[in-house]
Write a protein that holds these residues in place. Structure first.
Motif, mmCIF file in Angstrom:
data_model
loop_
_atom_site.group_PDB
_atom_site.id
_atom_site.type_symbol
_atom_site.label_atom_id
_atom_site.label_comp_id
_atom_site.label_asym_id
_atom_site.label_seq_id
_atom_site.Cartn_x
_atom_site.Cartn_y
_atom_site.Cartn_z
ATOM 1 N N ARG A 237 0.842 -1.211 0.000
ATOM 2 C CA ARG A 237 0.000 0.000 0.000
ATOM 3 C C ARG A 237 0.873 1.256 0.000
ATOM 4 O O ARG A 237 0.578 2.234 -0.695
ATOM 5 N N LEU A 238 1.960 1.235 0.770
ATOM 6 C CA LEU A 238 2.876 2.376 0.790
ATOM 7 C C LEU A 238 3.530 2.565 -0.580
ATOM 8 O O LEU A 238 3.645 3.691 -1.063
ATOM 9 N N LYS A 239 3.944 1.480 -1.199
ATOM 10 C CA LYS A 239 4.534 1.541 -2.541
ATOM 11 C C LYS A 239 3.563 2.209 -3.505
ATOM 12 O O LYS A 239 3.939 3.114 -4.262
ATOM 13 N N ASN A 240 2.321 1.817 -3.451
ATOM 14 C CA ASN A 240 1.313 2.401 -4.342
ATOM 15 C C ASN A 240 1.015 3.854 -3.980
ATOM 16 O O ASN A 240 0.867 4.701 -4.864
ATOM 17 N N ALA A 241 0.962 4.150 -2.690
ATOM 18 C CA ALA A 241 0.675 5.523 -2.254
ATOM 19 C C ALA A 241 1.784 6.482 -2.679
ATOM 20 O O ALA A 241 1.516 7.633 -3.030
ATOM 21 N N PHE A 242 3.032 6.020 -2.660
ATOM 22 C CA PHE A 242 4.152 6.855 -3.080
ATOM 23 C C PHE A 242 4.330 6.865 -4.594
ATOM 24 O O PHE A 242 5.177 7.578 -5.114
ATOM 25 N N GLY A 243 3.558 6.058 -5.313
ATOM 26 C CA GLY A 243 3.647 6.030 -6.770
ATOM 27 C C GLY A 243 4.905 5.361 -7.287
ATOM 28 O O GLY A 243 5.396 5.694 -8.364
ATOM 29 N N VAL A 244 5.418 4.406 -6.539
ATOM 30 C CA VAL A 244 6.627 3.691 -6.941
ATOM 31 C C VAL A 244 6.274 2.696 -8.031
ATOM 32 O O VAL A 244 5.388 1.864 -7.864
ATOM 33 N N GLU A 245 6.959 2.803 -9.156
ATOM 34 C CA GLU A 245 6.711 1.893 -10.265
ATOM 35 C C GLU A 245 7.900 0.988 -10.538
ATOM 36 O O GLU A 245 7.734 -0.141 -10.975
ATOM 37 N N ASN A 246 9.096 1.488 -10.320
ATOM 38 C CA ASN A 246 10.309 0.718 -10.576
ATOM 39 C C ASN A 246 10.927 0.282 -9.257
ATOM 40 O O ASN A 246 11.018 1.069 -8.326
ATOM 41 N N ILE A 247 11.354 -0.963 -9.206
ATOM 42 C CA ILE A 247 12.009 -1.494 -8.012
ATOM 43 C C ILE A 247 13.460 -1.776 -8.382
ATOM 44 O O ILE A 247 13.686 -2.400 -9.412
ATOM 45 N N PRO A 248 14.439 -1.376 -7.647
ATOM 46 C CA PRO A 248 14.356 -0.594 -6.423
ATOM 47 C C PRO A 248 14.166 0.896 -6.719
ATOM 48 O O PRO A 248 14.607 1.392 -7.759
ATOM 49 N N GLU A 249 13.518 1.556 -5.807
ATOM 50 C CA GLU A 249 13.335 3.006 -5.905
ATOM 51 C C GLU A 249 13.302 3.566 -4.486
ATOM 52 O O GLU A 249 12.859 2.902 -3.558
ATOM 53 N N VAL A 250 13.773 4.788 -4.346
ATOM 54 C CA VAL A 250 13.842 5.456 -3.056
ATOM 55 C C VAL A 250 12.845 6.604 -3.032
ATOM 56 O O VAL A 250 12.757 7.377 -3.979
ATOM 57 N N CYS A 251 12.118 6.687 -1.931
ATOM 58 C CA CYS A 251 11.230 7.829 -1.690
ATOM 59 C C CYS A 251 11.730 8.550 -0.444
ATOM 60 O O CYS A 251 12.091 7.914 0.549
ATOM 61 N N PHE A 252 11.742 9.849 -0.516
ATOM 62 C CA PHE A 252 12.059 10.678 0.640
ATOM 63 C C PHE A 252 10.750 11.246 1.150
ATOM 64 O O PHE A 252 9.933 11.744 0.365
ATOM 65 N N ALA A 253 10.536 11.166 2.461
ATOM 66 C CA ALA A 253 9.272 11.631 3.029
ATOM 67 C C ALA A 253 9.460 11.990 4.494
ATOM 68 O O ALA A 253 10.440 11.598 5.132
ATOM 69 N N SER A 254 8.501 12.736 4.991
ATOM 70 C CA SER A 254 8.381 12.917 6.431
ATOM 71 C C SER A 254 7.063 12.262 6.812
ATOM 72 O O SER A 254 6.161 12.130 5.985
ATOM 73 N N GLY A 255 6.958 11.824 8.042
ATOM 74 C CA GLY A 255 5.744 11.134 8.463
ATOM 75 C C GLY A 255 5.323 11.559 9.841
ATOM 76 O O GLY A 255 6.115 12.095 10.621
ATOM 77 N N SER A 256 4.062 11.311 10.126
ATOM 78 C CA SER A 256 3.549 11.582 11.463
ATOM 79 C C SER A 256 2.463 10.564 11.778
ATOM 80 O O SER A 256 1.828 10.010 10.889
ATOM 81 N N ILE A 257 2.303 10.336 13.069
ATOM 82 C CA ILE A 257 1.246 9.443 13.546
ATOM 83 C C ILE A 257 0.433 10.238 14.560
ATOM 84 O O ILE A 257 0.949 10.658 15.593
ATOM 85 N N ARG A 258 -0.825 10.479 14.216
ATOM 86 C CA ARG A 258 -1.724 11.229 15.091
ATOM 87 C C ARG A 258 -3.019 10.441 15.247
ATOM 88 O O ARG A 258 -3.634 10.057 14.250
ATOM 89 N N LYS A 259 -3.390 10.220 16.498
ATOM 90 C CA LYS A 259 -4.604 9.471 16.815
ATOM 91 C C LYS A 259 -4.636 8.123 16.097
ATOM 92 O O LYS A 259 -5.658 7.695 15.572
ATOM 93 N N GLY A 260 -3.482 7.469 16.039
ATOM 94 C CA GLY A 260 -3.386 6.160 15.426
ATOM 95 C C GLY A 260 -3.387 6.157 13.911
ATOM 96 O O GLY A 260 -3.349 5.113 13.280
ATOM 97 N N LYS A 261 -3.401 7.326 13.306
ATOM 98 C CA LYS A 261 -3.427 7.432 11.849
ATOM 99 C C LYS A 261 -2.077 7.954 11.358
ATOM 100 O O LYS A 261 -1.573 8.960 11.846
ATOM 101 N N THR A 262 -1.515 7.253 10.396
ATOM 102 C CA THR A 262 -0.217 7.617 9.844
ATOM 103 C C THR A 262 -0.400 8.438 8.582
ATOM 104 O O THR A 262 -1.211 8.091 7.721
ATOM 105 N N SER A 263 0.346 9.532 8.486
ATOM 106 C CA SER A 263 0.300 10.332 7.260
ATOM 107 C C SER A 263 1.737 10.673 6.847
ATOM 108 O O SER A 263 2.641 10.728 7.675
ATOM 109 N N PHE A 264 1.895 10.871 5.540
ATOM 110 C CA PHE A 264 3.205 11.153 4.979
ATOM 111 C C PHE A 264 3.165 12.413 4.142
ATOM 112 O O PHE A 264 2.145 12.727 3.528
ATOM 113 N N ASN A 265 4.288 13.098 4.107
ATOM 114 C CA ASN A 265 4.507 14.204 3.196
ATOM 115 C C ASN A 265 5.657 13.782 2.286
ATOM 116 O O ASN A 265 6.788 13.662 2.737
#
Length: 149
Positions: free
Chosen positions: A95-123
């Motif tokens: 799901r993370l691979k799809n959310a980041f739009g990764v099509e080629n393996i291997p690929e690197v994504c740079f992101a920041s993340g947070s967990i609030r009220k049990g919900k994870t979100s990424f920038n």
């Protein structure tokens, strides 16, 4: 003379042995916590069995990358084909691979993340694949993503 050579050899072996001790997190919650505590973005490597080893061998296994990564990012490796991880974790990684739009393996994504009220979100900050220009060029491209000023 022999003693000096042995001392030099000892130091070289020590440096080389410690240079390949990168800490790749595999748990996203732990990675986000470390990222927020250290105020560093996540470098998320999406990989799988059979993926090209060029990125690993020519970038990640170099002293330049080790030095840069320790200062600048939290390393996360998500192996999409690892049969030893729970199916729930594997599905999350896909799901993370799809959310980041990764099509080629291997690929690197740079992101920041947070967990609030049990919900994870990424920038998402950006993505980067392997390029054959070497580790210094890969690091320069990475710096443009994580430090866009």
């Amino acid at each position: 003379m022999t003693r000096k050579l042995l001392i030099l050899l000892f130091f070289l072996v020590t440096i080389l042995a410690s240079s390949q001790n990168l800490e790749w997190k595999t748990n996203m919650t732990d990675a986000i916590t470390a990222s927020n505590e250290q105020r560093k973005p996540l470098l998320i490597l999406f990989t799988a069995t059979g993926a090209s080893e060029a990125l690993q061998n020519e970038v990640f296994k170099t002293p330049d990358f080790e030095k840069w990564s320790r200062k600048n990012v939290i390393l996360v490796k998500l192996d999409l084909s690892d049969s030893n991880i729970e199916s729930e974790v594997r599905e999350q990684n896909i799901r993370l691979k799809n959310a980041f739009g990764v099509e080629n393996i291997p690929e690197v994504c740079f992101a920041s993340g947070s967990i609030r009220k049990g919900k994870t979100s990424f920038n998402t900050l950006g993505k980067l694949s392997y390029n054959s220009n070497g580790v210094k060029a890969w690091i320069a491209d990475s710096n443009l993503i994580i430090n866009p000023e």
